[in-house]
Design a protein around this motif. Sequence first.
Motif, PDB file in Angstrom:
ATOM      1  N   ILE A  43       0.998  -1.153  -0.273  1.00  0.00           N
ATOM      2  CA  ILE A  43      -0.090   0.215   0.031  1.00  0.00           C
ATOM      3  C   ILE A  43       0.565   1.289  -0.162  1.00  0.00           C
ATOM      4  N   LEU A  44       1.970   1.387   0.609  1.00  0.00           N
ATOM      5  CA  LEU A  44       2.758   2.621   0.806  1.00  0.00           C
ATOM      6  C   LEU A  44       3.561   2.626   0.242  1.00  0.00           C
ATOM      7  N   PHE A  45       4.270   2.024  -1.330  1.00  0.00           N
ATOM      8  CA  PHE A  45       4.767   1.939  -1.988  1.00  0.00           C
ATOM      9  C   PHE A  45       4.061   1.929  -3.522  1.00  0.00           C
ATOM     10  N   ARG A  46       2.352   1.897  -3.413  1.00  0.00           N
ATOM     11  CA  ARG A  46       1.259   2.686  -4.076  1.00  0.00           C
ATOM     12  C   ARG A  46       1.214   0.981  -5.253  1.00  0.00           C
ATOM     13  N   VAL A  99      -4.508   1.306  -3.154  1.00  0.00           N
ATOM     14  CA  VAL A  99      -5.043   2.521  -2.903  1.00  0.00           C
ATOM     15  C   VAL A  99      -4.895   3.492  -2.927  1.00  0.00           C
ATOM     16  N   LYS A 100      -5.395   4.713  -2.940  1.00  0.00           N
ATOM     17  CA  LYS A 100      -5.610   5.899  -3.795  1.00  0.00           C
ATOM     18  C   LYS A 100      -5.017   6.812  -1.943  1.00  0.00           C
ATOM     19  N   GLN A 101      -4.058   7.405  -2.785  1.00  0.00           N
ATOM     20  CA  GLN A 101      -3.025   8.431  -2.227  1.00  0.00           C
ATOM     21  C   GLN A 101      -4.223   8.769  -0.841  1.00  0.00           C
ATOM     22  N   ASN A 102      -5.130  10.019  -1.518  1.00  0.00           N
ATOM     23  CA  ASN A 102      -5.833  10.143  -0.439  1.00  0.00           C
ATOM     24  C   ASN A 102      -6.239   9.348   0.833  1.00  0.00           C
ATOM     25  N   LYS A 103      -6.314   8.395   0.379  1.00  0.00           N
ATOM     26  CA  LYS A 103      -6.813   6.784   1.573  1.00  0.00           C
ATOM     27  C   LYS A 103      -5.519   7.064   2.749  1.00  0.00           C
ATOM     28  N   ILE A 104      -4.676   6.646   1.902  1.00  0.00           N
ATOM     29  CA  ILE A 104      -2.993   6.650   2.526  1.00  0.00           C
ATOM     30  C   ILE A 104      -2.931   7.876   3.805  1.00  0.00           C
ATOM     31  N   GLU A 105      -3.123   9.015   3.001  1.00  0.00           N
ATOM     32  CA  GLU A 105      -2.809  10.428   3.773  1.00  0.00           C
ATOM     33  C   GLU A 105      -3.906  10.618   4.876  1.00  0.00           C
ATOM     34  N   LYS A 106      -5.155   9.733   4.700  1.00  0.00           N
ATOM     35  CA  LYS A 106      -6.310   9.466   5.992  1.00  0.00           C
ATOM     36  C   LYS A 106      -6.345   8.394   6.899  1.00  0.00           C
ATOM     37  N   ILE A 107      -5.778   7.446   6.559  1.00  0.00           N
ATOM     38  CA  ILE A 107      -5.160   6.633   7.361  1.00  0.00           C
ATOM     39  C   ILE A 107      -3.905   7.239   8.438  1.00  0.00           C
ATOM     40  N   ALA A 108      -3.387   7.542   7.816  1.00  0.00           N
ATOM     41  CA  ALA A 108      -1.869   8.203   8.454  1.00  0.00           C
ATOM     42  C   ALA A 108      -2.677   8.972   9.930  1.00  0.00           C
ATOM     43  N   LYS A 109      -3.903   9.593   8.876  1.00  0.00           N
ATOM     44  CA  LYS A 109      -3.836  10.624   9.815  1.00  0.00           C
ATOM     45  C   LYS A 109      -4.095  10.658  10.882  1.00  0.00           C
ATOM     46  N   GLU A 110      -5.731   9.671  11.024  1.00  0.00           N
ATOM     47  CA  GLU A 110      -6.114   8.757  11.832  1.00  0.00           C
ATOM     48  C   GLU A 110      -5.007   7.551  12.962  1.00  0.00           C
ATOM     49  N   ALA A 111      -4.591   7.185  12.382  1.00  0.00           N
ATOM     50  CA  ALA A 111      -3.268   6.265  13.216  1.00  0.00           C
ATOM     51  C   ALA A 111      -2.494   7.436  14.320  1.00  0.00           C
ATOM     52  N   LYS A 112      -2.268   8.815  14.047  1.00  0.00           N
ATOM     53  CA  LYS A 112      -1.336   9.372  14.568  1.00  0.00           C
ATOM     54  C   LYS A 112      -2.176  10.200  15.717  1.00  0.00           C
TER      55      LYS A 112
END
Length: 141
Positions: free
Chosen positions: A66-69, A114-127
């Motif tokens: 996912i992180l490597f797109r 996985v779309k980049q905006n979804k990855i960013e949203k998940i990362a934000k929630e994880a923080k």
Amino acid sequence: KVYLFSFSQFEKDDKAIDKIIDILPDEYKERVEIVLFDSDIEEYLEKYAKMEYMVCSRFHSMILSILFRQKVYNLTYSTKQDNVIKELKLFKKYQKIKNITFETVLRKYYFKSVKQNKIEKIAKEAKRQFNNLDECINNDS
């Protein structure tokens, strides 16, 4: 060319790879490269990151892909991986390893990134995951 990545010697990934190689017809064996994790994480991740498509059977392979797109198809064996896929709505299509048969065919269109905006949203929630714990610790100090 197909690459088989071993993530865990403890979980006997190398033995699973040997079984896969054993059942391959000889004409395909020369197109397979085995990548074993030998404690050089940089070299391992460098090879892993170059993959365009990845069939993931390990939780960490799914996360890295996912992180490597990469375009991913999941063959799962653990509820941890199933739960993450479902909770975060990462992939619509995946399969449990125990349900795979010799007739199973993976189509190129099954693989999704996985779309980049979804990855960013998940990362934000994880923080924010540990905010409550941090507040408790800071209030007790």
